[in-house]
Design a protein around this motif. Sequence first.
Motif, PDB file in Angstrom:
ATOM      1  N   UNK A 196       0.843  -1.188   0.000  1.00 25.47           N
ATOM      2  CA  UNK A 196       0.000   0.000   0.000  1.00 25.47           C
ATOM      3  C   UNK A 196       0.883   1.243   0.000  1.00 25.47           C
ATOM      4  N   UNK A 197       0.868   1.994  -1.091  1.00 24.37           N
ATOM      5  CA  UNK A 197       1.723   3.168  -1.225  1.00 24.37           C
ATOM      6  C   UNK A 197       1.396   4.300  -0.274  1.00 24.37           C
ATOM      7  N   UNK A 198       0.241   4.225   0.406  1.00 24.65           N
ATOM      8  CA  UNK A 198      -0.110   5.276   1.367  1.00 24.65           C
ATOM      9  C   UNK A 198       0.475   5.009   2.752  1.00 24.65           C
ATOM     10  N   UNK A 199       1.064   3.836   2.936  1.00 21.80           N
ATOM     11  CA  UNK A 199       1.658   3.486   4.225  1.00 21.80           C
ATOM     12  C   UNK A 199       2.957   4.257   4.431  1.00 21.80           C
ATOM     13  N   UNK A 200       3.120   4.825   5.627  1.00 24.71           N
ATOM     14  CA  UNK A 200       4.376   5.507   5.953  1.00 24.71           C
ATOM     15  C   UNK A 200       5.491   4.480   6.115  1.00 24.71           C
ATOM     16  N   UNK A 201       6.707   4.893   5.777  1.00 24.95           N
ATOM     17  CA  UNK A 201       7.853   3.983   5.836  1.00 24.95           C
ATOM     18  C   UNK A 201       8.993   4.640   6.608  1.00 24.95           C
ATOM     19  N   UNK A 202       9.557   3.896   7.565  1.00 22.84           N
ATOM     20  CA  UNK A 202      10.755   4.334   8.288  1.00 22.84           C
ATOM     21  C   UNK A 202      11.905   3.450   7.824  1.00 22.84           C
ATOM     22  N   UNK A 203      12.945   4.052   7.280  1.00 25.29           N
ATOM     23  CA  UNK A 203      14.109   3.329   6.763  1.00 25.29           C
ATOM     24  C   UNK A 203      15.315   3.625   7.647  1.00 25.29           C
ATOM     25  N   UNK A 204      15.982   2.579   8.113  1.00 26.82           N
ATOM     26  CA  UNK A 204      17.083   2.749   9.060  1.00 26.82           C
ATOM     27  C   UNK A 204      18.332   2.054   8.531  1.00 26.82           C
ATOM     28  N   UNK A 205      19.366   2.829   8.244  1.00 23.91           N
ATOM     29  CA  UNK A 205      20.643   2.282   7.795  1.00 23.91           C
ATOM     30  C   UNK A 205      21.725   2.573   8.818  1.00 23.91           C
ATOM     31  N   UNK A 224       1.986   7.988  -1.808  1.00 25.26           N
ATOM     32  CA  UNK A 224       1.626   9.138  -0.985  1.00 25.26           C
ATOM     33  C   UNK A 224       2.091   9.011   0.461  1.00 25.26           C
ATOM     34  N   UNK A 225       2.523   7.831   0.873  1.00 20.93           N
ATOM     35  CA  UNK A 225       2.986   7.643   2.244  1.00 20.93           C
ATOM     36  C   UNK A 225       4.256   8.431   2.520  1.00 20.93           C
ATOM     37  N   UNK A 226       4.420   8.806   3.784  1.00 23.35           N
ATOM     38  CA  UNK A 226       5.622   9.545   4.170  1.00 23.35           C
ATOM     39  C   UNK A 226       6.830   8.603   4.253  1.00 23.35           C
ATOM     40  N   UNK A 227       8.010   9.172   4.053  1.00 21.87           N
ATOM     41  CA  UNK A 227       9.261   8.402   4.105  1.00 21.87           C
ATOM     42  C   UNK A 227      10.237   9.079   5.055  1.00 21.87           C
ATOM     43  N   UNK A 228      10.665   8.342   6.068  1.00 22.04           N
ATOM     44  CA  UNK A 228      11.614   8.854   7.060  1.00 22.04           C
ATOM     45  C   UNK A 228      12.880   8.014   6.939  1.00 22.04           C
ATOM     46  N   UNK A 286      16.717  10.163  20.421  1.00 24.44           N
ATOM     47  CA  UNK A 286      16.369  11.582  20.480  1.00 24.44           C
ATOM     48  C   UNK A 286      14.999  11.847  19.871  1.00 24.44           C
ATOM     49  N   UNK A 287      14.681  11.137  18.796  1.00 21.95           N
ATOM     50  CA  UNK A 287      13.402  11.332  18.102  1.00 21.95           C
ATOM     51  C   UNK A 287      12.365  10.293  18.536  1.00 21.95           C
ATOM     52  N   UNK A 288      12.575   9.703  19.690  1.00 21.01           N
ATOM     53  CA  UNK A 288      11.756   8.577  20.124  1.00 21.01           C
ATOM     54  C   UNK A 288      10.266   8.848  20.146  1.00 21.01           C
ATOM     55  N   UNK A 289       9.862  10.024  20.642  1.00 21.79           N
ATOM     56  CA  UNK A 289       8.430  10.317  20.751  1.00 21.79           C
ATOM     57  C   UNK A 289       7.772  10.351  19.372  1.00 21.79           C
ATOM     58  N   UNK A 290       8.410  11.043  18.430  1.00 29.97           N
ATOM     59  CA  UNK A 290       7.836  11.123  17.086  1.00 29.97           C
ATOM     60  C   UNK A 290       7.906   9.778  16.377  1.00 29.97           C
ATOM     61  N   UNK A 291       8.999   9.058  16.604  1.00 31.64           N
ATOM     62  CA  UNK A 291       9.152   7.728  16.003  1.00 31.64           C
ATOM     63  C   UNK A 291       8.012   6.817  16.457  1.00 31.64           C
ATOM     64  N   UNK A 292       7.681   6.904  17.732  1.00 36.95           N
ATOM     65  CA  UNK A 292       6.599   6.083  18.260  1.00 36.95           C
ATOM     66  C   UNK A 292       5.262   6.457  17.626  1.00 36.95           C
ATOM     67  N   UNK A 293       5.044   7.750  17.405  1.00 40.03           N
ATOM     68  CA  UNK A 293       3.812   8.183  16.758  1.00 40.03           C
ATOM     69  C   UNK A 293       3.713   7.623  15.344  1.00 40.03           C
ATOM     70  N   UNK A 294       4.828   7.605  14.624  1.00 40.43           N
ATOM     71  CA  UNK A 294       4.813   7.044  13.264  1.00 40.43           C
ATOM     72  C   UNK A 294       4.457   5.553  13.321  1.00 40.43           C
ATOM     73  N   UNK A 295       5.060   4.853  14.301  1.00 38.35           N
ATOM     74  CA  UNK A 295       4.769   3.425  14.422  1.00 38.35           C
ATOM     75  C   UNK A 295       3.300   3.213  14.773  1.00 38.35           C
TER      76      UNK A 295
END
Length: 214
Positions: free
Chosen positions: A121-130, A151-155, A205-214
């Motif tokens: 689903x292209x509307x799903x947000x994606x968090x990419x971690x390298x 249309x999903x957000x990409x972090x 550091x970004x834990x609160x926002x990361x949790x919201x994305x999840x």
Amino acid sequence: QARSGSPFLRSLVQADDKKAWDDFCWGRDLIDLVVDHPADFTDAEDFVAVLKKLQPRLYSIASSPRAHPGEVHLCVGIVRYHTFGRKRGGICSTFLADRVGPEVKPRVFVHSNNAFRLPPDGTTDVIMVGPGTGIAPFRAFLEERKATASKGRNWLFFGNPHRATDFLYQEEIEAYLADGTISKFDVAWSRDQKEKLYVQHLMIQKGAELWKWL
């Protein structure tokens, strides 16, 4: 040890000390063993017979087939170092960098990982971690998301030692930030300041926002 008759190698094997064995092996290869502890080989075939076959090297595909039809891009870090009086190089990375040419074509195969893919689903947000494992697959993911107008957000979280030398695909990433393909970008240049900074530190550091994305 049996071929060389080396008392040192015999003692190392008999001690059955894993740490001592690992310490001895680190940075060495079979050539070092033969040079430092000469062994008895009948001929070249006898020598080759004791070698293990090289295992295939797996590289993440760094491109989307929609963005580059008929092509596969790789992002390979060339391994070069010096230990025990000899220059060393990564077997596959230096092969690709130094020896591949029009007359030499490497054999390749595609290995799939069903657990590592973009959501359907292209509307799903994606968090990419390298976290030091490389930007390659996420470059492919970003190309695919743009090509499919998802249309999903990409972090993107990404880490490397130095911005000046290790900001891979910098122009592309900056263009993705400008056009909105990348919604958030957090990068850790681990050696550009006194205190080492890694991707996991940024995620905390970004834990609160990361949790919201999840």
